[in-house]
Design a protein around this motif. Structure first.
Motif, mmCIF file in Angstrom:
data_model
loop_
_atom_site.group_PDB
_atom_site.id
_atom_site.type_symbol
_atom_site.label_atom_id
_atom_site.label_comp_id
_atom_site.label_asym_id
_atom_site.label_seq_id
_atom_site.Cartn_x
_atom_site.Cartn_y
_atom_site.Cartn_z
ATOM 1 N N LEU A 126 13.376 1.599 -1.235
ATOM 2 C CA LEU A 126 13.524 1.724 -2.689
ATOM 3 C C LEU A 126 12.380 2.546 -3.279
ATOM 4 C CD1 LEU A 126 15.057 0.828 -5.288
ATOM 5 C CD2 LEU A 126 13.538 -1.145 -5.348
ATOM 6 N N LEU A 127 11.154 2.281 -2.840
ATOM 7 C CA LEU A 127 9.987 2.988 -3.381
ATOM 8 C C LEU A 127 9.948 4.457 -2.981
ATOM 9 C CD1 LEU A 127 7.346 0.209 -2.826
ATOM 10 C CD2 LEU A 127 7.977 1.193 -5.040
ATOM 11 N N ASN A 128 10.484 4.789 -1.821
ATOM 12 C CA ASN A 128 10.433 6.171 -1.335
ATOM 13 C C ASN A 128 11.633 7.007 -1.759
ATOM 14 O OD1 ASN A 128 7.966 6.523 0.390
ATOM 15 N ND2 ASN A 128 8.777 4.619 1.227
ATOM 16 N N GLN A 129 12.597 6.374 -2.395
ATOM 17 C CA GLN A 129 13.803 7.070 -2.812
ATOM 18 C C GLN A 129 13.529 7.921 -4.054
ATOM 19 O OE1 GLN A 129 16.995 4.538 -4.438
ATOM 20 N NE2 GLN A 129 18.189 5.271 -2.713
ATOM 21 N N LYS A 130 13.815 9.198 -3.948
ATOM 22 C CA LYS A 130 13.664 10.093 -5.100
ATOM 23 C C LYS A 130 15.054 10.397 -5.647
ATOM 24 C CE LYS A 130 9.274 10.301 -4.523
ATOM 25 N NZ LYS A 130 8.604 9.159 -5.116
ATOM 26 N N GLY A 174 3.086 3.046 -3.276
ATOM 27 C CA GLY A 174 2.507 1.705 -3.296
ATOM 28 C C GLY A 174 3.154 0.953 -4.446
ATOM 29 N N ALA A 175 2.978 -0.378 -4.502
ATOM 30 C CA ALA A 175 3.632 -1.105 -5.595
ATOM 31 C C ALA A 175 3.042 -2.484 -5.804
ATOM 32 C CB ALA A 175 5.128 -1.252 -5.323
ATOM 33 N N LEU A 176 3.102 -2.912 -7.065
ATOM 34 C CA LEU A 176 2.894 -4.306 -7.429
ATOM 35 C C LEU A 176 4.291 -4.861 -7.653
ATOM 36 C CD1 LEU A 176 0.393 -5.763 -9.979
ATOM 37 C CD2 LEU A 176 2.737 -6.530 -9.915
ATOM 38 N N ILE A 177 4.601 -5.945 -6.954
ATOM 39 C CA ILE A 177 5.924 -6.552 -7.045
ATOM 40 C C ILE A 177 5.746 -7.960 -7.595
ATOM 41 C CG2 ILE A 177 7.982 -7.239 -5.749
ATOM 42 C CD1 ILE A 177 6.986 -5.128 -3.637
ATOM 43 N N ALA A 178 6.509 -8.285 -8.618
ATOM 44 C CA ALA A 178 6.377 -9.602 -9.235
ATOM 45 C C ALA A 178 7.729 -10.298 -9.296
ATOM 46 C CB ALA A 178 5.800 -9.471 -10.642
ATOM 47 N N TYR A 179 7.714 -11.587 -8.966
ATOM 48 C CA TYR A 179 8.886 -12.440 -9.119
ATOM 49 C C TYR A 179 8.755 -13.136 -10.468
ATOM 50 C CZ TYR A 179 12.040 -16.359 -8.678
ATOM 51 O OH TYR A 179 13.025 -17.282 -8.923
ATOM 52 N N ILE A 180 9.800 -13.040 -11.284
ATOM 53 C CA ILE A 180 9.741 -13.497 -12.677
ATOM 54 C C ILE A 180 10.581 -14.764 -12.874
ATOM 55 C CG2 ILE A 180 10.140 -12.812 -15.097
ATOM 56 C CD1 ILE A 180 8.101 -11.073 -13.575
ATOM 57 N N LEU A 220 -7.140 1.183 -5.732
ATOM 58 C CA LEU A 220 -7.340 0.165 -4.686
ATOM 59 C C LEU A 220 -6.251 0.143 -3.613
ATOM 60 C CD1 LEU A 220 -8.405 -2.739 -7.055
ATOM 61 C CD2 LEU A 220 -9.887 -1.207 -5.767
ATOM 62 N N VAL A 221 -5.094 0.726 -3.894
ATOM 63 C CA VAL A 221 -4.023 0.720 -2.898
ATOM 64 C C VAL A 221 -3.882 2.112 -2.360
ATOM 65 C CG1 VAL A 221 -2.859 -1.234 -3.939
ATOM 66 C CG2 VAL A 221 -2.092 1.045 -4.476
ATOM 67 N N SER A 276 0.835 -1.202 0.000
ATOM 68 C CA SER A 276 0.000 0.000 0.000
ATOM 69 C C SER A 276 0.874 1.259 0.000
ATOM 70 C CB SER A 276 -0.908 0.008 1.239
ATOM 71 O OG SER A 276 -0.113 0.149 2.401
ATOM 72 N N LYS A 277 0.222 2.414 -0.217
ATOM 73 C CA LYS A 277 0.940 3.698 -0.238
ATOM 74 C C LYS A 277 1.656 3.975 1.074
ATOM 75 C CE LYS A 277 -2.243 5.793 -3.457
ATOM 76 N NZ LYS A 277 -3.614 6.221 -3.457
ATOM 77 N N ASP A 278 1.113 3.444 2.187
ATOM 78 C CA ASP A 278 1.750 3.676 3.486
ATOM 79 C C ASP A 278 2.744 2.571 3.858
ATOM 80 O OD1 ASP A 278 -0.059 1.695 4.027
ATOM 81 O OD2 ASP A 278 -1.049 2.729 5.680
ATOM 82 N N GLY A 279 3.122 1.748 2.876
ATOM 83 C CA GLY A 279 4.188 0.785 3.087
ATOM 84 C C GLY A 279 3.790 -0.535 3.715
ATOM 85 N N GLN A 280 2.489 -0.779 3.818
ATOM 86 C CA GLN A 280 2.022 -2.035 4.415
ATOM 87 C C GLN A 280 1.824 -3.092 3.327
ATOM 88 O OE1 GLN A 280 1.743 -2.265 7.844
ATOM 89 N NE2 GLN A 280 2.671 -0.243 7.628
#
Length: 133
Positions: free
Chosen positions: A49-53, A103-109, A132-133, A25-29
């Motif tokens: 990683l997601l919060n790094q600008k 927020g993020a969708l993370i996929a293992y490929i 939704l997130v 989610s956007k709040d890191g959960q």
């Protein structure tokens, strides 16, 4: 089944090279993850990683370890972050939601394909999660 679970099922059905999925989610959960993949202990690093600008020319985080597997970050943009394991243990695609968001969708490929083989589908499914997130 929730709307989010339906989106994950759709991605897994459409993209055979996605072996695991998690959503933050956007709040890191951690909202959810597939049963075969547990990133709960790696949330702090993923959120960092997601919060790094990044400023122009900055590399930022160059590697991350998820579930004990080290991935080299080969691409780090607002649209996507791609990590690959140099010993052939697979790839990560992290799509921030919304683009540039926290927020993020993370996929293992699948280790047998290149991460870009699944990139388009993952990015399309990440867009479906924006409200939704």
């Amino acid at each position: 089944m929730s709307e989010i679970e339906g989106i994950i099922d759709g991605l897994l059905n459409e993209e055979e090279n996605v072996f695991g999925v998690a959503i933050i989610s956007k709040d890191g959960q951690l909202i959810t993850q597939t049963e075969n993949w547990n990133i709960e202990n790696d949330l702090n690093l993923l959120n960092e990683l997601l919060n790094q600008k990044l400023e122009l020319g900055e590399k930022g985080i160059t590697s991350l370890t998820i579930q004990g597997i080290k991935y080299m970050v080969v691409e780090n943009t607002e649209e996507r972050k791609i990590g690959t394991n140099i010993t052939g243990k697979g790839h990560l695609i992290i799509c921030p939601i919304p683009i540039g968001g926290t927020g993020a969708l993370i996929a293992y490929i699948n280790p047998r394909v290149g991460p870009r083989d699944a990139l388009f589908n993952i990015q399309e499914y990440a867009k479906k999660l924006i409200s939704l997130v």
